[in-house]
Design an enzyme around this catalytic site. Structure first.
Site, short mmCIF file in Angstrom:
data_model
loop_
_atom_site.label_atom_id
_atom_site.label_comp_id
_atom_site.label_asym_id
_atom_site.label_seq_id
_atom_site.Cartn_x
_atom_site.Cartn_y
_atom_site.Cartn_z
N GLU A 49 0.83 -1.21 0.00
CA GLU A 49 0.00 0.00 0.00
C GLU A 49 0.86 1.26 0.00
OE1 GLU A 49 -3.80 0.03 2.01
OE2 GLU A 49 -3.20 -1.75 3.11
N ASP A 50 0.36 2.28 -0.70
CA ASP A 50 0.90 3.64 -0.62
C ASP A 50 2.40 3.68 -0.90
OD1 ASP A 50 -1.66 3.85 0.37
OD2 ASP A 50 -1.13 4.94 2.16
N CYS A 88 -6.59 4.69 -2.31
CA CYS A 88 -6.75 3.23 -2.38
C CYS A 88 -8.13 2.74 -2.79
CB CYS A 88 -6.34 2.59 -1.06
SG CYS A 88 -7.35 3.06 0.35
N ASP A 273 -0.78 -0.24 -4.58
CA ASP A 273 -2.15 0.14 -4.89
C ASP A 273 -2.28 1.56 -5.44
OD1 ASP A 273 -1.68 1.46 -2.49
OD2 ASP A 273 -3.56 0.85 -1.55
N HIS A 274 -1.22 2.32 -5.43
CA HIS A 274 -1.11 3.64 -6.09
C HIS A 274 0.26 4.17 -5.71
CE1 HIS A 274 -2.04 5.34 -2.13
NE2 HIS A 274 -3.14 4.59 -2.11
#
Length: 455
Positions: A49-50, A88, A273-274
């Site tokens: 994530e992130d 997200c 996720d980004h």
């Protein structure tokens, strides 16, 4: 640690900074027609994530990531995968449905609590808006639902957070204990997602009292739009320490596959996720917010060492996974399969992204990105670029930015984000300006490119 070959490191230096100084086409583009896969290969997604591409295979050697580097050594590295959103839940909606969040009403962050069973009309924590759900068209089903119908054992560990509740038939197991090892028949193919939260934005401030996992004197790169102060460096060091922890978890997942004799029956995806968690990264549609590093390892290390530089979007993941396991993607998806039985060999020229409401702060921003240039269009011109989001302002580095702004101590690049009104459009040359700091929209030399991207 398995080291990436010196040739691959030289090749990837062309992509340092995610998008800068790259050739029109990269060598070593994989030939997916050469893939030889089981009729129903296992598929494992490892999702960090992130996180931006601040890892050695993408040119940032601040910390070692031996397990992700191993995947790159044995698989295909992707240089141009993008999320249609810099946050997200809309990104996950795009992945689950293969459709743009703006098309299915999933573009606001957020609509309701992310956990599986919501309470009707419950207020969303930290702000007064009532909870609601995005409503994809009735013919739309989540990717895992199609795989389950085809006989796959599907698990999700643990995060759903699609802006809508998952279908009842989407998962065999979903939660903190969900695992492909729980399938009742060991000959049954599996699709398993592992969401790793080590690098999540919240970990920068939630673990503020913990000891750092890496040397507190480590020199870390600071993007030009962030302050180069000790407060900022401490948070960036913490981010890199979380990268190390995340990489260790990747190794544990690979070890489980190897121990069970399943690694060479499995297609392993690792991606984020980004973009990154820091200010002017997450929630923006600059490349710092939407560029997702990704690597795919195929059984028996097929296509090892290849680099895929085509423009890809999260809307492509669902049709591609379906194509890899022999299922024809539905007509309603916005994405395309770039490999597998139903692959579309036509490379796209553009990807698209959007930013809208975040908690109580409503905005409307759209972007189209080609290989070199990005056009961003702003609709709410009387608003600042920066909008206060309580979650983000919990980070010390964000508090440092705000403190320096109040003192008038930000340099011009750091101060850009705090301009009180917006330009209607911004055009960036990503090869020369990967941090998107120099707006070329007023330069008549770029009028044709602006018109192309407007269309």
């Amino acid at each position: 640690m398995i080291k990436t070959s010196s040739f691959l490191i030289l090749l990837l230096s062309l992509f340092r900074g995610c998008t800068t100084s790259e050739p029109e086409s990269a060598p070593h583009q994989p030939d997916y027609a050469q893939l030889e896969l089981p009729e129903q290969p296992n598929v494992v997604w490892i999702v960090a994530e992130d996180l931006s591409a601040i890892l050695p295979p993408w040119g940032d050697s601040t910390v070692a990531t031996p397990n992700i580097s191993r995947l790159v050594e044995e698989g295909v590295l992707y240089t141009h995968m993008f999320s249609p959103s810099g946050v997200c839940a809309p990104s996950r909606a795009a992945i689950a449905t293969g459709m743009y969040p703006t098309r299915i009403g999933a573009h606001h962050m957020r609509t309701g609590p992310w956990f599986r069973f919501t309470i009707k009309d419950r207020a969303i924590e930290n702000f007064p808006r009532p909870a609601y759900e995005a409503l994809p068209p009735p013919e739309v089903h989540m990717m895992s639902s199609y795989l389950r119908r085809a006989g796959y054992f599907c698990t999700n560990n643990p995060k759903e957070d699609y802006q809508f509740r998952s279908e009842l038939g989407a998962w065999d197991e979903s939660g903190f204990e969900a695992h492909w090892q729980h399938r009742p028949d060991t000959t049954r193919p599996f699709f398993a997602i592992f969401n790793l939260d080590d690098t999540h934005e919240s970990m920068i401030w939630r673990r503020a009292g913990d000891s750092l996992l890496i040397d507190s004197t480590l020199e870390v790169p600071i993007p030009p739009y962030l302050p180069d102060t000790e407060v900022a460096k401490r948070d960036v060091r913490r981010l890199y320490s979380h990268v190390v922890a995340m990489d260790q978890r990747v190794g544990e997942i690979l070890d489980e596959l190897e121990a069970a004799g399943e690694l060479e029956n499995t297609i392993v995806f690792w991606y984020t996720d980004h973009g990154g968690p820091l200010p002017r990264q997450k929630r923006t549609i600059y490349d710092s917010g939407i560029h997702s590093p990704m690597v795919v390892r195929f059984p028996h290390q097929q296509l090892a060492g290849k680099v895929d530089s085509q423009l890809l979007s999260f809307i492509d993941l669902k049709p591609t996974i379906m194509s890899l396991v022999g299922l024809e993607p539905p007509d309603y998806v916005d994405g395309k399969a770039w490999m597998g039985k139903y692959r579309d060999t036509t490379e796209r020229d553009y990807i698209f992204a959007a930013a809208d409401r975040f908690d109580n702060e409503t905005d409307k921003v759209r972007a189209v990105r080609g290989r070199r240039y990005k056009l961003i269009r702003y609709y709410n011109l009387d608003q600042p670029y920066y909008l206060p989001v309580k979650y983000r302002e919990t980070m010390p580095i964000m508090q440092e930015l705000l403190r320096l702004r109040e003192k008038g101590s930000l340099n011009p690049y750091q101060a850009q984000w705090f301009r009180p009104t917006k330009d209607s459009i911004e055009l960036f040359d990503l090869w020369k300006d990967p941090h998107e700091l120099h707006n070329l929209a007023a330069n008549p030399q770029h009028a044709d490119k602006i018109e192309e991207l407007r269309q």
